[in-house]
Enzyme design. Structure first.
Site, short mmCIF file in Angstrom:
data_model
loop_
_atom_site.label_atom_id
_atom_site.label_comp_id
_atom_site.label_asym_id
_atom_site.label_seq_id
_atom_site.Cartn_x
_atom_site.Cartn_y
_atom_site.Cartn_z
N THR A 88 0.85 -1.20 0.00
CA THR A 88 0.00 0.00 0.00
C THR A 88 0.89 1.24 0.00
O THR A 88 0.65 2.19 -0.75
CB THR A 88 -0.94 -0.02 1.22
OG1 THR A 88 -1.78 -1.17 1.10
CG2 THR A 88 -1.80 1.23 1.28
N ASN A 169 -5.53 -9.57 -7.80
CA ASN A 169 -5.71 -10.23 -6.51
C ASN A 169 -7.07 -10.87 -6.35
O ASN A 169 -7.25 -11.75 -5.51
CB ASN A 169 -5.47 -9.22 -5.37
CG ASN A 169 -6.21 -7.92 -5.58
OD1 ASN A 169 -6.03 -7.24 -6.59
ND2 ASN A 169 -7.07 -7.59 -4.65
N GLN A 203 0.76 -10.13 -6.21
CA GLN A 203 0.19 -11.48 -6.31
C GLN A 203 0.98 -12.37 -7.26
O GLN A 203 0.82 -13.58 -7.27
CB GLN A 203 -1.27 -11.40 -6.81
CG GLN A 203 -2.20 -10.67 -5.86
CD GLN A 203 -2.54 -11.47 -4.60
OE1 GLN A 203 -2.36 -12.69 -4.55
NE2 GLN A 203 -3.02 -10.79 -3.58
N SER A 223 5.05 -7.23 -1.68
CA SER A 223 4.62 -7.27 -0.28
C SER A 223 5.03 -8.62 0.31
O SER A 223 4.83 -9.66 -0.32
CB SER A 223 3.10 -7.11 -0.22
OG SER A 223 2.66 -7.21 1.10
N ALA A 224 5.58 -8.60 1.53
CA ALA A 224 6.09 -9.85 2.11
C ALA A 224 4.99 -10.84 2.50
O ALA A 224 5.17 -12.05 2.39
CB ALA A 224 6.94 -9.53 3.35
N HIS A 225 3.84 -10.30 2.94
CA HIS A 225 2.88 -11.23 3.55
C HIS A 225 2.10 -12.08 2.56
O HIS A 225 1.30 -12.93 2.96
CB HIS A 225 1.96 -10.50 4.55
CG HIS A 225 0.90 -9.63 3.94
ND1 HIS A 225 -0.40 -10.05 3.81
CD2 HIS A 225 0.94 -8.38 3.47
CE1 HIS A 225 -1.11 -9.06 3.28
NE2 HIS A 225 -0.31 -8.03 3.07
N THR A 261 13.29 4.49 10.47
CA THR A 261 14.17 3.41 10.92
C THR A 261 13.74 2.11 10.26
O THR A 261 12.55 1.79 10.20
CB THR A 261 14.08 3.29 12.46
OG1 THR A 261 14.46 4.54 13.01
CG2 THR A 261 14.99 2.19 12.98
N CYS A 348 -8.95 -6.14 1.53
CA CYS A 348 -8.80 -4.70 1.78
C CYS A 348 -10.12 -3.97 1.56
O CYS A 348 -10.31 -2.87 2.04
CB CYS A 348 -7.75 -4.10 0.85
SG CYS A 348 -6.27 -5.10 0.79
N1 PMP Z 1 -1.66 -4.89 -4.29
C1 PMP Z 1 -2.23 -6.09 -4.39
C2 PMP Z 1 -2.42 -6.70 -5.75
C3 PMP Z 1 -2.63 -6.78 -3.25
O1 PMP Z 1 -3.21 -7.98 -3.36
C4 PMP Z 1 -2.44 -6.18 -1.98
C5 PMP Z 1 -2.89 -6.90 -0.71
N2 PMP Z 1 -4.25 -7.23 -0.72
C6 PMP Z 1 -1.84 -4.92 -1.91
C7 PMP Z 1 -1.47 -4.30 -3.09
C8 PMP Z 1 -1.60 -4.24 -0.60
O2 PMP Z 1 -0.53 -4.85 0.06
P1 PMP Z 1 -0.19 -4.59 1.60
O3 PMP Z 1 -1.15 -5.44 2.37
O4 PMP Z 1 1.24 -5.03 1.75
O5 PMP Z 1 -0.35 -3.12 1.86
#
Ligand code: PMP
Length: 416
Positions: A88, A169, A203, A223-225, A261, A348
Site C-alpha cells: 500500500t 488479486n 500477487q 509485499s512480504a505477507h 528506521t 482490503c
Molecule cells: N496490491 C495487491 C495486488 C494486493 O493484493 C495487496 C494486498 N491485498 C496490496 C497491493 C496491498 O498490500 P499490503 O497489504 O502489503 O499493503
C-alpha cells in the site's frame, strides 16, 4: 471508547474446529524458515541498522543480505531495492510521486487499468479529484485482461506514469506486462519526457517471472505477507535513473527515498521469503492441479456456478466463482461456520458493501458481482481440503438459494 477484552488470549486460535484456509491471496502464514531467520532480529540483534557501531553493523548485515536476496530474485542491483511498510505504501508512493513530476507547465497525465488494487486506484482518483493529474483508466476485456494497444493509444506528451498490475488479486488474471514494458521502452527511446512504467507484482511473485530487466519495468511493488513473509513490510524496486519523489521524508534512509528506521526483522523476513519462492517454483504445477480440482468440482456439482475470468493467463492459485441466486457474503459466512475460510474479493475492500470494482470492470452486473466468491489456495493446501470443501458447498448453495427464494416469495405476497 472502551475496548472489549477478548475472551481468548490474543494470538490464540479461536476456532476449536478443523480449519481449511482458502484465502492465500489475502495473506499467507509466515513459513518456519522465515520465522526462524527473523527471530534474532527482534532481540539479540537489536541495533539500528543505520548506526555505525557494532550493534548497528550487526543489524545492517541482516539488511544487506536481505537486499541482495531480493535483488537476486528481481535481477537488479541491491541499490535499486527500497524497503517499505508494504505494498500500500509502495503503490501510494508511485502515484503521489507522479503528481509532483514536472512536464513543461502541463498537468501530469497518468494511466492505470480499471482493475488495479485500491492502493493504486484510490490515490490516483484522489489526485485527479484534487486537480493534480489527468487520469486515464483503461477498461479491461470480459476475461479481465487489458489490451496493450489501448494503453499505447492513451499516451500523451505529458504522460508521466503507466501503472498496470502484474496479476489481479481477486481473479488471478495475469496482464501482459512484458509486452507493455517493451512497447513503452521503445517509445521512450524517442520521447523527451520519459514515461515511468510501474507494476504491482504483489500477487505475481509466487508464480511468475519477476526479472525486471526482462519485463522492462521501471518500478515494481512487492509485499512480504503474500509470499509467506511477515505483514507490514514490502519492497519498491526503483531502477536506476527512474525519477521518484519520496513519500516519507525525514532521516536519509533507503538512499533518501524512504525515511524511517528500518524494520530489520521484517526486512530479513522478506529476504528469506523471496529466496524460498525460488525453491517452490516446482509447486506451481501441483497448485494448478489442486485449483482445477476445486474449480471442476464446483462447476460440475453446482448448477448456476460460473468462473469469473478464465483459466488461461491466470495464476494457478485463484478461482473466483459466481453462484446464481446467492450473495457471496452469505456463502463466505456459511463456509466460515464450517471452518472454511474464503473471501468475496479483496480483504482490503471487505469492509465496504459495494460490489467489486474488478468484477464490474469485467462486465458483470452488480447482482452477479455480489454473488461471487474467491477461493485462493497456497503452499499448504492439499487435495483432501478441497474434497472436504466440495462435500459441504453444494448443500450450502442449495440452502441459501431456498432461503432467498422464499424471501422473494414473501416480498411478492406483501407487494401484491
Ligand atoms: N496490491 C495487491 C495486488 C494486493 O493484493 C495487496 C494486498 N491485498 C496490496 C497491493 C496491498 O498490500 P499490503 O497489504 O502489503 O499493503
Amino acid at each position: 471508547m472502551t475496548v472489549a477484552i477478548p475472551a481468548v488470549p490474543l494470538g490464540k486460535v479461536t476456532h476449536p474446529m478443523k480449519e481449511v484456509y482458502l484465502d492465500y491471496a489475502a495473506t499467507t502464514p509466515v513459513s518456519s524458515e522465515v520465522m526462524s531467520e527473523m527471530l534474532p532480529y527482534f532481540s539479540d540483534v537489536y541495533g539500528n541498522p543505520s548506526s555505525i557501531h557494532k550493534a548497528g553493523e550487526d543489524a545492517a548485515q541482516g539488511v544487506r543480505l536481505a537486499r541482495s536476496r531480493v535483488a537476486n530474485f528481481l535481477n537488479c542491483d541491491p541499490e535499486e531495492i527500497i524497503f517499505t511498510s508494504g505494498a500500500t505504501e509502495g503503490n501510494n508512493s508511485v502515484i503521489k510521486s507522479a503528481t509532483k513530476t514536472q512536464v513543461s507547465g502541463e498537468k501530469p497525465h497518468i494511466v492505470i487499468s480499471a482493475v488495479e488494487h485500491s492502493s493504486v486506484l484510490e490515490p490516483a482518483k484522489e489526485a485527479a479529484d484534487e486537480g493534480l493529474v489527468d487520469l486515464t483508466i483503461i477498461p479491461v476485456q470480459p476475461n479481465g485482461r487489458v489490451d496493450s494497444d489501448l494503453i499505447l493509444q492513451s499516451i500523451r506528451p505529458e504522460t508521466v506514469l503507466i501503472s498496470i498490475m502484474y496479476a489481479n488479486n481477486e481473479t488471478g488474471v495475469i496482464q501482459p506486462i512484458e509486452e507493455i514494458g517493451k512497447r513503452i521502452a521503445e517509445l521512450n527511446k524517442t520521447r523527451k519526457n520519459k514515461i515511468v512504467f510501474h507494476t504491482d507484482a504483489v500477487q505475481a511473485v509466487n508464480y511468475l517471472n519477476c526479472d525486471v530487466k526482462n519485463l522492462d519495468v521501471d518500478i515494481m511493488t512487492l509485499s512480504a505477507h503474500k509470499i509467506y513473509g511477515p505483514k507490514g513490510v514490502g519492497v519498491l524496486l526503483v531502477k536506476k535513473g527512474t525519477l521518484i519523489h519520496p513519500l516519507l521524508v525525514g532521516g536519509g534512509q533507503e538512499y533518501g527515498l524512504r525515511a524511517g528506521t528500518l524494520n530489520t526483522a521484517g526486512i530479513v523476513g522478506i529476504g528469506t521469503a523471496i529466496e524460498q519462492v525460488q525453491n517452490y517454483r516446482a509447486e506451481n504445477e501441483r497448485m494448478a492441479v489442486v485449483r482445477n480440482y476445486l474449480l471442476d468440482g464446483i462447476l460440475s456439482s453446482i448448477d448456476g456456478s460460473f468462473l469469473n475470468g478464465s483459466r488461461e493467463n491466470s495464476l494457478p492459485n485463484i478461482a473466483n466463482v459466481r453462484f446464481e441466486g446467492v450473495e457471496g457474503e452469505s456463502v463466505m459466512m456459511a463456509l466460515n461456520d464450517k471452518g472454511f475460510f474464503v473471501s468475496t474479493g479483496s480483504a482490503c475492500a471487505s469492509e465496504s458493501l459495494s460490489p467489486s470494482h474488478v468484477l464490474l470492470a469485467m462486465g458483470l452486473s452488480e447482482i452477479d458481482a455480489h454473488g461471487s466468491v474467491r477461493f485462493s489456495i497456497g503452499r499448504y493446501t492439499e487435495e483432501k481440503d478441497i474434497k472436504e470443501l466440495l462435500s459441504v458447498l453444494p448443500e450450502i448453495i442449495d440452502r441459501l438459494r431456498n432461503i432467498s427464494g422464499s424471501i422473494k416469495e414473501d416480498i411478492k405476497k406483501l407487494v401484491t
